[in-house]
Design an enzyme around this catalytic site. Structure first.
Site, PDB file in Angstrom:
ATOM      1  N   TYR A   1       0.867  -1.189   0.000  1.00  0.00           N
ATOM      2  CA  TYR A   1       0.000   0.000   0.000  1.00  0.00           C
ATOM      3  C   TYR A   1       0.901   1.235   0.000  1.00  0.00           C
ATOM      4  CZ  TYR A   1      -3.725   3.134   1.843  1.00  0.00           C
ATOM      5  OH  TYR A   1      -4.630   4.147   2.052  1.00  0.00           O
TER       6      TYR A   1
ATOM      7  N   LYS B   1      -1.012  -1.055  -4.345  1.00  0.00           N
ATOM      8  CA  LYS B   1      -2.103  -0.066  -4.366  1.00  0.00           C
ATOM      9  C   LYS B   1      -1.408   1.287  -4.353  1.00  0.00           C
ATOM     10  CE  LYS B   1      -5.455   1.505  -0.815  1.00  0.00           C
ATOM     11  NZ  LYS B   1      -5.933   2.720  -1.422  1.00  0.00           N
TER      12      LYS B   1
ATOM     13  N   THR C   1      -1.619   4.972  -4.136  1.00  0.00           N
ATOM     14  CA  THR C   1      -2.411   6.142  -3.774  1.00  0.00           C
ATOM     15  C   THR C   1      -1.477   7.343  -3.759  1.00  0.00           C
ATOM     16  OG1 THR C   1      -3.860   4.716  -2.493  1.00  0.00           O
ATOM     17  CG2 THR C   1      -4.080   7.064  -2.113  1.00  0.00           C
TER      18      THR C   1
ATOM     19  N   GLY D   1      -5.225   4.505  -6.650  1.00  0.00           N
ATOM     20  CA  GLY D   1      -5.732   4.825  -5.310  1.00  0.00           C
ATOM     21  C   GLY D   1      -6.569   6.083  -5.208  1.00  0.00           C
TER      22      GLY D   1
ATOM     23  N   ASP E   1      -9.482   8.097  -6.521  1.00  0.00           N
ATOM     24  CA  ASP E   1     -10.640   7.871  -7.391  1.00  0.00           C
ATOM     25  C   ASP E   1     -10.797   8.974  -8.442  1.00  0.00           C
ATOM     26  OD1 ASP E   1     -10.725   6.285  -5.172  1.00  0.00           O
ATOM     27  OD2 ASP E   1     -12.731   6.866  -4.532  1.00  0.00           O
TER      28      ASP E   1
ATOM     29  N   SER F   1     -12.383   4.891  -1.862  1.00  0.00           N
ATOM     30  CA  SER F   1     -13.368   5.164  -0.823  1.00  0.00           C
ATOM     31  C   SER F   1     -14.718   5.568  -1.411  1.00  0.00           C
ATOM     32  CB  SER F   1     -12.853   6.272   0.089  1.00  0.00           C
ATOM     33  OG  SER F   1     -12.745   7.489  -0.614  1.00  0.00           O
TER      34      SER F   1
HETATM   35  O1  MN9 Z   1      -8.584   4.286  -0.807  1.00  0.00           O
HETATM   36  C1  MN9 Z   1      -8.703   6.614  -0.872  1.00  0.00           C
HETATM   37  N1  MN9 Z   1      -7.574   7.227  -0.284  1.00  0.00           N
HETATM   38  C2  MN9 Z   1      -7.588   7.789   0.911  1.00  0.00           C
HETATM   39  C3  MN9 Z   1      -8.323   5.278  -1.369  1.00  0.00           C
HETATM   40  O2  MN9 Z   1      -8.561   7.859   1.607  1.00  0.00           O
HETATM   41  C4  MN9 Z   1      -6.310   8.345   1.390  1.00  0.00           C
HETATM   42  C5  MN9 Z   1      -9.275   7.423  -2.030  1.00  0.00           C
HETATM   43  O3  MN9 Z   1     -10.402   6.734  -2.472  1.00  0.00           O
HETATM   44  C6  MN9 Z   1      -9.627   8.856  -1.666  1.00  0.00           C
HETATM   45  O4  MN9 Z   1     -10.402   8.881  -0.494  1.00  0.00           O
HETATM   46  C7  MN9 Z   1     -10.450   9.543  -2.774  1.00  0.00           C
HETATM   47  C8  MN9 Z   1     -10.713  11.009  -2.462  1.00  0.00           C
HETATM   48  O5  MN9 Z   1      -9.510  11.735  -2.489  1.00  0.00           O
HETATM   49  O6  MN9 Z   1      -9.776   9.425  -3.967  1.00  0.00           O
END
Ligand code: MN9
Length: 294
Positions: free
Chosen positions: A136, A164, A166, A188, A190, A207
């Site tokens: 991650y 993953k 992000t 990661g 969205d 998320s």
């Molecule tokens: O799981 C999420 N990353 C974090 C991935 O929460 C740090 C993303 O889905 C973000 O929440 C989303 C909004 O910035 O892209």
């Protein structure tokens, strides 16, 4: 060629009751809502699940509940990251006992561990269990920036099956995916999923998928069908929604969307703030018209 771990994985939120306990009924309902939409799997107890605000026992409680509800209907990845190696190992072993498909871990954070220490952390975990590991990579939260060379140190070992990613460093993602075509890479952020797919991601963990997975499933299929202009237009529609979430606080905003759908997700744990009435109204007006009911 579709890889076994590709596709769209909601990073499950954790619902809390008014008494600040895990709301198992609400989580069960959310899982069913997403399975109906055709998600490929779930990412459990990640940042989105407020893992670092849960007790150790609560993390286990969520992992167990999710497996009981899902059974073998889709893939399950448990995020087991902790600062302490022995705790991450305990969670990884628990995921293995429950029958999870893979584990994932954030790099050990807070202290500035050296790369040697970070590397030992990951190898200590994979040496303790037989589940495959997905790294991650979230430098903005963990403070650990894994270079392309660092990542190779893991990915040359078969037990590390993917990453993953992000991060908005899409140059790095392209370097990872082209050096490791057999591994699985998840986008990661969205709001930049199409960019991730273009740079070679096989899927995404996110998320906002908790309440709009169908839009991302569609985005991925448009991309696969080479309908890039349509995919761009859909990403823009998605980003109108995410922009509102960023304004009010992402996870608290997502929980409010679910609350307005009737899911009883409550608030995020302190120190995250509660949404104000005007922030809730913004969600009612700018997000709810675009969300699919159960
Ligand atoms: O799981 C999420 N990353 C974090 C991935 O929460 C740090 C993303 O889905 C973000 O929440 C989303 C909004 O910035 O892209």
């Amino acid at each position: 060629m579709t890889k076994p771990f590709s596709g769209i994985y909601p990073a499950l939120l954790t619902p809390f009751t008014k008494q600040n306990e895990i709301n198992e009924a609400a989580l069960t309902r959310l899982i069913e809502y997403n399975i109906k939409k055709g998600v490929s799997g779930f990412y459990v107890t990640g940042s989105t699940g407020e893992a670092f605000l849960l007790s150790f026992e609560e993390r286990k409680q969520v992992m167990k509940l999710v497996k009981e509800v899902v059974g073998n209907r889709c893939k399950l990845i448990a995020q087991v990251g902790c600062i302490a190696t022995h705790q991450a190992i305990e969670l990884a072993k628990y995921a293995e006992t429950l029958g999870y498909d893979a584990i994932s871990s954030v790099a050990p954070y807070y202290y500035k561990f050296s790369f040697k220490e970070v590397k030992d952390y990951y190898f200590d975990i994979v040496n303790a269990v037989s589940l495959p590991m997905i790294i991650y990579n979230i430098p903005s939260f963990s403070g650990v920036n894994l270079s392309v060379d660092n990542l190779n140190e893991f990915l040359k070992d078969d037990r590390f099956i993917g990453v993953k990613h992000t991060s908005n460093d899409y140059f790095a993602l392209e370097r990872f995916t082209s050096a490791h075509p057999d591994k699985v890479f998840y986008n990661g952020f969205d709001e930049m999923m199409l960019a991730g797919l273009i740079m070679g991601a096989d899927g995404a963990i996110g998320s906002t998928f908790n309440f709009m997975a169908e839009k991302f499933i569609k985005l991925q299929s448009l991309f696969s069908a080479n309908k890039i202009a349509e995919a761009q237009a859909l990403q823009t529609q998605i980003n109108e929604i995410i922009a509102v979430l960023c304004e009010v606080g992402v996870m608290a905003g997502e929980k409010e969307v679910l609350n307005q759908l009737g899911f009883e997700f409550g608030d995020c744990r302190k120190p995250f703030k509660k949404l104000t009435d005007s922030e809730k109204l913004l969600i009612t007006q700018k997000i709810m018209p675009f969300v699919e009911k159960e």
